[in-house]
Design a protein around this motif. Structure first.
Motif, PDB file in Angstrom:
ATOM      1  N   ILE A 153       0.143  -2.089   2.880  1.00  0.00           N
ATOM      2  CA  ILE A 153       1.046  -0.946   2.720  1.00  0.00           C
ATOM      3  C   ILE A 153       1.074  -0.179   4.042  1.00  0.00           C
ATOM      4  O   ILE A 153       0.105   0.461   4.431  1.00  0.00           O
ATOM      5  N   SER A 170       5.213   4.311   2.665  1.00  0.00           N
ATOM      6  CA  SER A 170       5.347   4.555   1.218  1.00  0.00           C
ATOM      7  C   SER A 170       6.423   5.571   0.874  1.00  0.00           C
ATOM      8  O   SER A 170       6.745   5.753  -0.307  1.00  0.00           O
ATOM      9  N   LEU A 178       3.317   6.907  -2.645  1.00  0.00           N
ATOM     10  CA  LEU A 178       2.115   6.096  -2.521  1.00  0.00           C
ATOM     11  C   LEU A 178       1.386   5.911  -3.848  1.00  0.00           C
ATOM     12  O   LEU A 178       0.969   4.796  -4.191  1.00  0.00           O
ATOM     13  N   ILE A 215       3.243   3.452  -5.981  1.00  0.00           N
ATOM     14  CA  ILE A 215       3.155   2.107  -5.399  1.00  0.00           C
ATOM     15  C   ILE A 215       1.788   1.494  -5.669  1.00  0.00           C
ATOM     16  O   ILE A 215       1.673   0.328  -6.070  1.00  0.00           O
ATOM     17  N   LEU A 269      -4.318  -0.536   3.585  1.00  0.00           N
ATOM     18  CA  LEU A 269      -3.362   0.530   3.856  1.00  0.00           C
ATOM     19  C   LEU A 269      -3.633   1.100   5.244  1.00  0.00           C
ATOM     20  O   LEU A 269      -4.787   1.215   5.666  1.00  0.00           O
ATOM     21  N   ASN A 315      -1.933  11.267   2.880  1.00  0.00           N
ATOM     22  CA  ASN A 315      -1.834   9.943   2.255  1.00  0.00           C
ATOM     23  C   ASN A 315      -3.213   9.340   2.015  1.00  0.00           C
ATOM     24  O   ASN A 315      -3.447   8.671   0.999  1.00  0.00           O
TER      25      ASN A 315
END
Length: 419
Positions: free
Chosen positions: A334, A337, A341, A344, A360, A367
């Motif tokens: 990822i 996003s 996020l 997801i 990520l 985040n």
């Protein structure tokens, strides 16, 4: 008494209009560099050679109170455009100053190139660092004019461009002695500029080109299998820095723990650099590159053609909605996003195959906090969830004149989630 600050070009006296010439002729005190004063070799005024600026200002101030004196200060181009004028206005009251600008070197440079310049970025490295230039190049500014000096020469700027390894190309123009009889305006390749000796008086103009990589074929046989240089990828014309940098990309690939024959989701794929690297390493794997923007999807497809990868499926769509229609993944990366996020991660957690890994990459603490809280919530009902964190702060070496220094990449937080 007024200080007359007169801009003069390399064409000398002939470039001054009649009214300005008369002011110079009436001068009782004439101030300027050796080069400027040579335009008036027989002037009867008291001459002050401009060497130490603070000492010169003291001398000018002493003459201000002299009755019937006429003080003229000669300077290059427009005195208030990266010139002597900016210092004079800090030392003398505005009512004591009168400016007579000439055409600036940047103005003349763009006129020679026949290019509008109202949107150009003007940067002076004359007695200054190259930090502002580095930032402008990394941001992909379309038009940049650089005022140079004896240290930060066109050669030094060419070396800097090579070291930055930009994913875009700049046409490199050098305008020498502009406005004089021996003027030279010429475009150079970066390699040529590194070898050429230029006149001391020059302006460098950098003009961004669209997607250098598109028009240049790659020698795929000699490309590294891991860690493709950033400059080989097609990227956004207006945001060339918007890609996962090579050093970070290598770490991400390592943390994904890739194996042959896997399904990989690349969410927020951008220009597709991570997808392409995975696809080249594992030709029997399938990479779904999910990108919400049409421009990004186009870049992904362009890069896949460029690197001759046929196992990347480019998907133009929004996560998490589009994820329900894809085959369950073994690995997930990822990189973007768009504020979704948590949702997801929820879909990824449900659809990821046993033994899967999610990696990520964050630049924001918010985040990172969202991802941490999501994992902690999962662990309350399933203790098999785990995570690790890497905080990556890297710098790349770049040449500064005949020295070397480090310029930092943006700090990145990498989170590895497994179950």
């Amino acid at each position: 008494m007024t200080i007359n600050v007169i801009g003069i070009g390399l064409d000398g006296v002939v470039g001054l209009n009649e009214s300005v010439r008369q002011i110079v002729e009436r001068a009782t005190v004439l101030v300027g560099s050796d080069r400027h004063l040579r335009y008036f070799p027989n002037h009867s005024a008291e001459i002050i050679v401009l060497e130490d600026i603070l000492e010169t200002i003291v001398e000018i101030r002493q003459h201000l109170d002299t009755p019937n004196s006429c003080i003229v200060v000669l300077t290059s181009g427009d005195p208030l455009f990266f010139g002597l004028g900016r210092l004079l206005v800090t030392h003398f009251p505005p009512e004591k100053l009168r400016f007579y600008p000439h055409l600036s070197s940047v103005q003349l440079a763009f006129s020679r190139l026949k290019i509008p310049w109202q949107d150009a970025k003007i940067i002076s490295v004359h007695g200054r660092s190259m930090d502002e230039l580095i930032q402008a190049l990394q941001q992909g500014v379309e038009k940049i004019a650089v005022l140079t000096d004896h240290t930060h020469t066109p050669k030094a700027i060419a070396s800097l461009l090579l070291a930055l390894d930009l994913p875009i190309d700049y046409h490199f123009w050098v305008c020498e002695n502009i406005g004089s009889e021996d003027e030279r305006v010429q475009q150079w390749s970066i390699d040529e500029a590194k070898q050429e000796i230029f006149a001391p008086l020059n302006v460098v103009v950098l003009l961004r080109q669209s997607r250098i990589a598109t028009n240049q074929s790659l020698d795929l046989a000699n490309l590294p299998w891991l860690g493709i240089p950033d400059s080989y990828f097609c990227t956004y014309d207006d945001r060339p820095g918007l890609m996962t940098k090579r050093e970070i990309r290598v770490l991400i690939l390592a943390e994904l723990g890739l194996q042959p024959g896997q399904i990989i989701w690349d969410i927020g794929a951008g220009s597709g650099s991570v997808s392409v690297e995975i696809a080249r390493l594992f030709s029997d794997s399938t990479v779904y590159a999910i990108e919400k923007t049409a421009a990004g999807t186009s870049l992904i497809e362009e890069n896949c053609r460029r690197f001759q990868t046929n196992n990347v499926v480019s998907i133009h769509g929004n996560a998490p909605d589009i994820l329900h229609h894809l085959r369950p993944p073994h690995r997930i990366f990822i990189g973007g996003s768009s504020g979704k996020l948590r949702n997801i991660l929820g879909v990824c957690g449900m659809r990821m195959l046993p033994g899967g890994i999610i990696v990520l990459a964050f630049t924001s603490l918010e985040n990172l906090h969202t991802a941490l809280s999501w994992v902690e919530e999962r662990k309350k009902s399933d203790r098999s969830w785990n995570y690790r964190l890497l905080q990556v702060q890297l710098s790349r070496s770049i040449p500064i004149a005949n020295l070397t220094r480090f310029t930092p990449l943006n700090p990145v937080n990498i989170m590895i989630i497994s179950r």
